[in-house]
Write a protein that holds these residues in place. Structure first.
Motif, PDB file in Angstrom:
ATOM      1  N   TYR A 212       0.836  -1.195   0.000  1.00 43.11           N
ATOM      2  CA  TYR A 212       0.000   0.000   0.000  1.00 43.11           C
ATOM      3  C   TYR A 212       0.870   1.244   0.000  1.00 43.11           C
ATOM      4  CZ  TYR A 212      -3.274   3.547   1.754  1.00 43.11           C
ATOM      5  OH  TYR A 212      -4.037   4.666   1.910  1.00 43.11           O
ATOM      6  N   TYR A 213       0.418   2.236  -0.772  1.00 36.55           N
ATOM      7  CA  TYR A 213       1.070   3.549  -0.758  1.00 36.55           C
ATOM      8  C   TYR A 213      -0.011   4.615  -0.857  1.00 36.55           C
ATOM      9  CZ  TYR A 213       3.327   7.791  -2.411  1.00 36.55           C
ATOM     10  OH  TYR A 213       3.726   9.099  -2.545  1.00 36.55           O
ATOM     11  N   SER A 214       0.161   5.681  -0.085  1.00 42.22           N
ATOM     12  CA  SER A 214      -0.749   6.812  -0.211  1.00 42.22           C
ATOM     13  C   SER A 214       0.029   8.107  -0.070  1.00 42.22           C
ATOM     14  CB  SER A 214      -1.867   6.753   0.836  1.00 42.22           C
ATOM     15  OG  SER A 214      -1.362   6.949   2.138  1.00 42.22           O
ATOM     16  N   TRP A 215      -0.454   9.095  -0.794  1.00 40.75           N
ATOM     17  CA  TRP A 215       0.060  10.463  -0.672  1.00 40.75           C
ATOM     18  C   TRP A 215      -1.133  11.383  -0.501  1.00 40.75           C
ATOM     19  CZ3 TRP A 215      -1.311  14.666  -3.630  1.00 40.75           C
ATOM     20  CH2 TRP A 215      -0.574  15.843  -3.435  1.00 40.75           C
ATOM     21  N   ASP A 216      -1.097  12.208   0.514  1.00 38.71           N
ATOM     22  CA  ASP A 216      -2.168  13.185   0.639  1.00 38.71           C
ATOM     23  C   ASP A 216      -1.600  14.531   1.060  1.00 38.71           C
ATOM     24  OD1 ASP A 216      -2.181  13.174   3.658  1.00 38.71           O
ATOM     25  OD2 ASP A 216      -2.956  11.157   3.364  1.00 38.71           O
ATOM     26  N   ARG A 217      -2.327  15.539   0.672  1.00 40.66           N
ATOM     27  CA  ARG A 217      -1.941  16.920   0.984  1.00 40.66           C
ATOM     28  C   ARG A 217      -3.182  17.663   1.436  1.00 40.66           C
ATOM     29  NH1 ARG A 217      -1.921  22.123  -1.120  1.00 40.66           N
ATOM     30  NH2 ARG A 217       0.050  23.303  -0.895  1.00 40.66           N
ATOM     31  N   ILE A 218      -3.075  18.325   2.559  1.00 35.96           N
ATOM     32  CA  ILE A 218      -4.164  19.165   3.033  1.00 35.96           C
ATOM     33  C   ILE A 218      -3.604  20.538   3.346  1.00 35.96           C
ATOM     34  CG2 ILE A 218      -3.919  18.224   5.385  1.00 35.96           C
ATOM     35  CD1 ILE A 218      -6.932  18.846   5.760  1.00 35.96           C
ATOM     36  N   GLY A 219      -4.242  21.533   2.768  1.00 35.71           N
ATOM     37  CA  GLY A 219      -3.887  22.913   3.050  1.00 35.71           C
ATOM     38  C   GLY A 219      -5.042  23.583   3.763  1.00 35.71           C
ATOM     39  N   GLY A 220      -4.758  24.196   4.888  1.00 35.29           N
ATOM     40  CA  GLY A 220      -5.810  24.852   5.658  1.00 35.29           C
ATOM     41  C   GLY A 220      -5.499  26.312   5.885  1.00 35.29           C
ATOM     42  N   ASP A 221      -6.530  27.129   5.832  1.00 39.67           N
ATOM     43  CA  ASP A 221      -6.375  28.552   6.115  1.00 39.67           C
ATOM     44  C   ASP A 221      -7.540  28.986   6.984  1.00 39.67           C
ATOM     45  OD1 ASP A 221      -4.858  31.214   5.084  1.00 39.67           O
ATOM     46  OD2 ASP A 221      -6.998  31.604   5.338  1.00 39.67           O
ATOM     47  N   THR A 222      -7.245  29.667   8.071  1.00 36.86           N
ATOM     48  CA  THR A 222      -8.271  30.118   8.997  1.00 36.86           C
ATOM     49  C   THR A 222      -8.118  31.609   9.253  1.00 36.86           C
ATOM     50  OG1 THR A 222      -8.262  27.971  10.121  1.00 36.86           O
ATOM     51  CG2 THR A 222      -9.295  29.806  11.270  1.00 36.86           C
ATOM     52  N   LEU A 223      -9.149  32.365   8.874  1.00 39.62           N
ATOM     53  CA  LEU A 223      -9.233  33.775   9.230  1.00 39.62           C
ATOM     54  C   LEU A 223     -10.035  33.881  10.519  1.00 39.62           C
ATOM     55  CD1 LEU A 223     -10.030  35.378   5.755  1.00 39.62           C
ATOM     56  CD2 LEU A 223      -7.860  35.477   6.985  1.00 39.62           C
ATOM     57  N   GLN A 224      -9.475  34.539  11.523  1.00 30.91           N
ATOM     58  CA  GLN A 224     -10.159  34.688  12.800  1.00 30.91           C
ATOM     59  C   GLN A 224     -10.259  36.164  13.151  1.00 30.91           C
ATOM     60  OE1 GLN A 224      -7.682  31.858  15.083  1.00 30.91           O
ATOM     61  NE2 GLN A 224      -9.562  30.715  15.431  1.00 30.91           N
ATOM     62  N   ALA A 225     -11.501  36.592  13.427  1.00 28.80           N
ATOM     63  CA  ALA A 225     -11.764  37.995  13.745  1.00 28.80           C
ATOM     64  C   ALA A 225     -12.047  38.137  15.236  1.00 28.80           C
ATOM     65  CB  ALA A 225     -12.951  38.489  12.928  1.00 28.80           C
ATOM     66  N   LEU A 226     -11.318  39.027  15.887  1.00 20.72           N
ATOM     67  CA  LEU A 226     -11.496  39.321  17.310  1.00 20.72           C
ATOM     68  C   LEU A 226     -11.785  40.816  17.479  1.00 20.72           C
ATOM     69  CD1 LEU A 226      -8.689  37.328  16.936  1.00 20.72           C
ATOM     70  CD2 LEU A 226      -9.277  36.958  19.329  1.00 20.72           C
ATOM     71  N   ASP A 227     -12.680  41.329  16.620  1.00 20.11           N
ATOM     72  CA  ASP A 227     -12.927  42.771  16.561  1.00 20.11           C
ATOM     73  C   ASP A 227     -13.385  43.343  17.899  1.00 20.11           C
ATOM     74  OD1 ASP A 227     -12.609  41.870  13.987  1.00 20.11           O
ATOM     75  OD2 ASP A 227     -14.216  43.076  13.135  1.00 20.11           O
ATOM     76  N   ASP A 228     -14.312  42.641  18.574  1.00 17.29           N
ATOM     77  CA  ASP A 228     -14.881  43.149  19.817  1.00 17.29           C
ATOM     78  C   ASP A 228     -14.172  42.629  21.061  1.00 17.29           C
ATOM     79  OD1 ASP A 228     -16.832  44.551  18.376  1.00 17.29           O
ATOM     80  OD2 ASP A 228     -18.133  42.794  18.297  1.00 17.29           O
ATOM     81  N   PHE A 229     -13.229  41.748  20.869  1.00 14.03           N
ATOM     82  CA  PHE A 229     -12.457  41.208  21.990  1.00 14.03           C
ATOM     83  C   PHE A 229     -11.345  42.192  22.332  1.00 14.03           C
ATOM     84  CE2 PHE A 229      -9.744  38.103  24.198  1.00 14.03           C
ATOM     85  CZ  PHE A 229     -10.702  37.479  24.983  1.00 14.03           C
ATOM     86  N   PRO A 230     -10.844  42.172  23.551  1.00 13.72           N
ATOM     87  CA  PRO A 230      -9.775  43.122  23.909  1.00 13.72           C
ATOM     88  C   PRO A 230      -8.566  43.083  22.974  1.00 13.72           C
ATOM     89  CG  PRO A 230     -10.684  42.151  25.904  1.00 13.72           C
ATOM     90  CD  PRO A 230     -11.347  41.458  24.755  1.00 13.72           C
ATOM     91  N   PHE A 231      -8.300  41.962  22.325  1.00 16.00           N
ATOM     92  CA  PHE A 231      -7.166  41.924  21.396  1.00 16.00           C
ATOM     93  C   PHE A 231      -7.387  42.856  20.211  1.00 16.00           C
ATOM     94  CE2 PHE A 231      -6.410  37.287  22.829  1.00 16.00           C
ATOM     95  CZ  PHE A 231      -5.609  37.709  23.873  1.00 16.00           C
ATOM     96  N   HIS A 232      -8.648  43.058  19.781  1.00 11.08           N
ATOM     97  CA  HIS A 232      -9.039  43.990  18.725  1.00 11.08           C
ATOM     98  C   HIS A 232      -8.169  43.834  17.470  1.00 11.08           C
ATOM     99  CE1 HIS A 232     -10.109  48.196  17.146  1.00 11.08           C
ATOM    100  NE2 HIS A 232     -11.192  47.432  17.092  1.00 11.08           N
ATOM    101  N   THR A 233      -8.268  42.640  16.876  1.00 15.30           N
ATOM    102  CA  THR A 233      -7.462  42.378  15.685  1.00 15.30           C
ATOM    103  C   THR A 233      -8.069  41.239  14.889  1.00 15.30           C
ATOM    104  OG1 THR A 233      -5.204  42.025  14.894  1.00 15.30           O
ATOM    105  CG2 THR A 233      -5.921  40.696  16.779  1.00 15.30           C
TER     106      THR A 233
END
Length: 748
Positions: free
Chosen positions: A393-414
């Motif tokens: 058996y042989y397998s190749w897999d690729r996963i690319g992930g991107d996460t945008l996270q908004a903390l506009d109202d949190f004290p970090f404000h970013t």
């Protein structure tokens, strides 16, 4: 009308408690006309065998059963198979299976699950790939325990095989239309037959269009739950000679839908003192006295209402496609099988992680998956005393992930952008052999060598769009890798007491590769790879058939030792305390499972199954100042699961038409959704009751049915996230409320 329907179906289902169903008669298929489950033919051990002759714990369901029980997604399997539990990361986005207490404790897409999910012999390596619709299935097989000596990809908890109907020379097909609550419309169908004497094809598909939903957003005044889903499959089977078979399969899916939004769960006191609220400490949700760090609490008494204000919207969009080439050649003494497959799956999905009108932690998750697998297998033919199967058996897999996270109202404000790319090369050689020492006693043994190589690139960037971010520095750009080899195996004995009774016992070791955390990291040490986990699985069971095949009774006891299991923990890396996905420690599970199928008359079929499970963390890799969960039970591991069905049918109109009534019920005892065993993030035991009433003609060419799911409208938590003591609130997802509809099927 709703109450009348619910009352009628509740009566049917209550009669089904403690009972079950065998497969219904189907004149279009000789196999489905058999009387009991002991005649179902499965390929769990890479050869065709009757279910009752397979010396492992396995549940199998025919396509007809799946339609009548309304198993429409992979997650529905948990309601009909004992010891199986499923949770869905971000609603129903990433179904995560647990078998006998062993499951993946991570909400991100990049880590392989403990339960191997196979579609037509091809592994689906990541959880998002199993969130679509099921259609045109011949059967489903649920295998308990490690399966590495027979299957390409290794797993620790078990495997679930989804097997589609194959092309044949006989022209056949069906069309099914469904109209259900919340504006749901489904159209499913298949057709195929011989094109030439050596070539047969089959085309199938399903579309789901839903105009409404059961969840209501108080903030926007809109319902949540719309669906636009299309899934297609095309197959060709070429048999140029009696020895050679070539099967080519292509799939396509498109899904634009609104996933369920989170229920807010605060745990700080409403007086602003910063202390934990009394209700949270006592282990229950009380939105009137418990708030989050910003002081918000959701006081709407209707728990199916939310007040979510995701800035990234509510629509999840996914599309994918794949191709599978399966070539088999009969060499006489053995059969050679080569399976080559390629799949891709892309999805963008929003998530209001705080479950509030504020933009405390709103996210947009994007996954891009590619997977290639190649399996070469050689299996003995014949029924002599020595049987064997071996493979590469042989397998190749690729996963690319991107996460945008908004903390506009949190004290970090970013806002933050977190991305990763993970590639995996997996190599394996596996084999299993059985030898009949006597006509009644058989010895089985198997070995597997696995080599996994993972490469990981990670980056986290504080976008600081408002110019005043107070977020701690992120980990930045990191590259890492993990390589690991493993040798595992199995040994077992089975003994035929009589032609209708068998006992068996086995030991097997399962292995799952290590990996990487995909969530935001503030220290490069948080992206340090965790190592693989192993499980030592012991099982002993009995399979029996009684009353000339009318009754089957099967039972098994099991014990699992889980080493270096993977979970989110607090650890010390280079003197720095970080929260990361790591090897949490060791655990053990043991239990007992039983299944009974009984057909006392031609008109009545009964089925009841149950699993009692004890789980415990025996060692936790805690660090000074962090929580120690030693002695706690595992997450997603209810102690008791029960499933039962009862199906009664009678002919009418001079036997030209049949009417049947089907009731099914399932029970799950109290379930914790985190290792902390926190009552606030748990669900008390509950029953779900379903029913179906159908009318069909003698030859099963048409059928009209009405159905109900969760007909008593039970309110229950299907998944919970425990953020106790952190900056962000905890959150829940709820199970579907009562649904009902009408289904019409024509077959030819």
């Amino acid at each position: 009308m709703k109450m009348v329907w619910a009352a009628a179906m509740a009566g049917v289902s209550m009669a089904a408690l403690g009972a079950g169903a065998v497969q219904a008669q189907d004149a279009t298929s000789a196999a489905a006309a058999q009387a009991s489950d002991n005649e179902i033919v499965v390929t769990a051990q890479r050869r065709s065998e009757k279910l009752q002759n397979v010396p492992i714990s396995i549940n199998a369901f025919t396509g007809k059963q799946l339609q009548e029980l309304r198993v429409t997604t992979a997650a529905d399997v948990a309601n009909i198979s004992p010891g199986v539990f499923v949770t869905g990361s971000r609603g129903d986005q990433n179904p995560v299976f647990s078998i006998r207490g062993l499951s993946l404790n991570d909400t991100f897409s990049n880590n392989n699950p403990e339960v191997g999910i196979y579609v037509d012999d091809v592994i689906q390596p990541f959880t998002p790939m199993m969130s679509g619709q099921l259609f045109d299935l011949q059967r489903i097989e649920v295998l308990k325990g490690p399966q590495g000596t027979l299957y390409g990809r290794n797993t620790t908890a078990g495997a679930i095989n989804f097997i589609s109907v194959k092309p044949s020379q006989q022209t056949s097909g069906y069309v099914t239309g469904t109209w259900a609550r919340f504006g749901r419309k489904e159209l499913e169908g298949a057709f195929g037959g011989g094109v030439t004497d050596t070539l047969a094809v089959r085309f199938s598909g399903k579309t789901v269009q839903q105009s409404g939903g059961w969840q209501y957003n108080d903030l926007t005044g809109q319902t949540i739950g719309k669906v636009h889903d299309v899934s297609l499959r095309a197959q060709a089977l070429w048999t140029p000679t009696s020895r050679l078979t070539v099967s080519l399969e292509g799939t396509y899916l498109y899904d634009k839908s609104q996933p369920q939004q989170r229920q807010h769960v605060g745990y700080y006191a409403a007086d602003g003192s910063g202390a934990f609220c009394a209700a949270g400490l006592a282990g229950y949700r009380d939105p009137n006295t418990c708030v989050d760090l910003l002081g918000y609490h959701d006081t709407d008494p209707n728990q199916r209402h939310v007040s979510d204000g995701s800035i990234y919207g509510t629509w999840s969009v996914a599309h994918g496609a794949g191709v599978n080439l399966n070539i088999g050649y009969d060499l006489g003494a053995a059969k050679l099988t080569a399976i080559s497959a390629y799949n891709y799956y892309n999805r963008s999905s929003p998530d209001d992680s705080d479950g509030s009108p504020y933009v405390e932690l709103d996210g947009l998750f994007s996954d891009k998956i590619q997977s290639f697998t190649q399996e070469l297998r050689l299996a003995s033919n014949g029924s002599g005393p020595f049987t064997w199967v071996g493979g590469l058996y042989y397998s190749w897999d690729r996963i690319g992930g991107d996460t945008l996270q908004a903390l506009d109202d949190f004290p970090f404000h970013t806002r933050v952008d977190t991305s990763y790319v993970q590639t995996t090369n997996s190599y394996a050689a596996f084999g299993q052999a059985g030898y009949a020492i006597t006509p009644k006693l058989k010895l089985t043994g198997g070995l597997r060598f696995t080599r996994d190589e993972k490469r990981y690139t990670y980056d986290a960037v504080d976008l600081n769009p408002f110019g005043d971010s107070s977020l701690p520095p992120t980990a930045g750009f990191v590259q890492n890798h993990v390589n690991q080899s493993n040798l595992s195996g199995k040994v077992g004995l089975d003994y035929k007491l009589t032609d209708d009774a068998m006992v068996y016992a086995s030991y097997s070791r399962g292995y799952k590769a290590g990996g990487f955390k995909a969530a935001i990291a503030f220290n490069p040490d948080e992206t340090t790879p965790f190592r693989g986990e192993t499980v030592d699985a012991y099982e002993a069971g009995v399979k029996t058939t009684w009353l000339d095949g009318k009754l089957t009774l099967n039972a098994a006891g099991y014990y699992n030792k889980w080493h270096n299991f993977q979970a989110s923990v607090t650890i010390i890396e280079n003197g720095v305390s970080v929260i990361t996905l790591a090897n949490a420690g060791d655990a053990r599970t043991y239990g007992f499972e039983a299944e009974a199928d009984y057909k006392p008359t031609r008109n009545l079929s009964l089925r009841v199954t149950g699993n009692w499970l004890s789980s415990k963390i025996t060692k936790f890799n805690t660090q000074p100042g962090s929580d120690d969960f030693t002695g706690n039970q595992l997450a997603n591991a209810p102690k008791l699961t029960l499933d039962g069905q009862a199906r009664w049918e009678t002919p009418i109109g001079n036997d030209h038409v049949g009417v049947y009534i089907l009731g099914d019920a399932s029970y799950r005892s109290k379930t914790y959704f985190s290792l902390a065993e926190r009552g606030q993030n748990s669900q008390a035991g509950y029953w779900l009751l379903n029913g179906r009433i159908g009318v069909h003609d003698r030859n099963d060419k048409w059928e009209v049915a009405v159905f109900g799911k969760n007909i008593l409208n039970k309110l229950y938590i299907s998944q919970s996230y425990d953020n106790w003591g952190g900056a962000f609130p905890s959150s829940n997802y709820l199970g579907d409320p009562a649904t009902y509809g009408v289904q019409v099927t024509f077959r030819y």
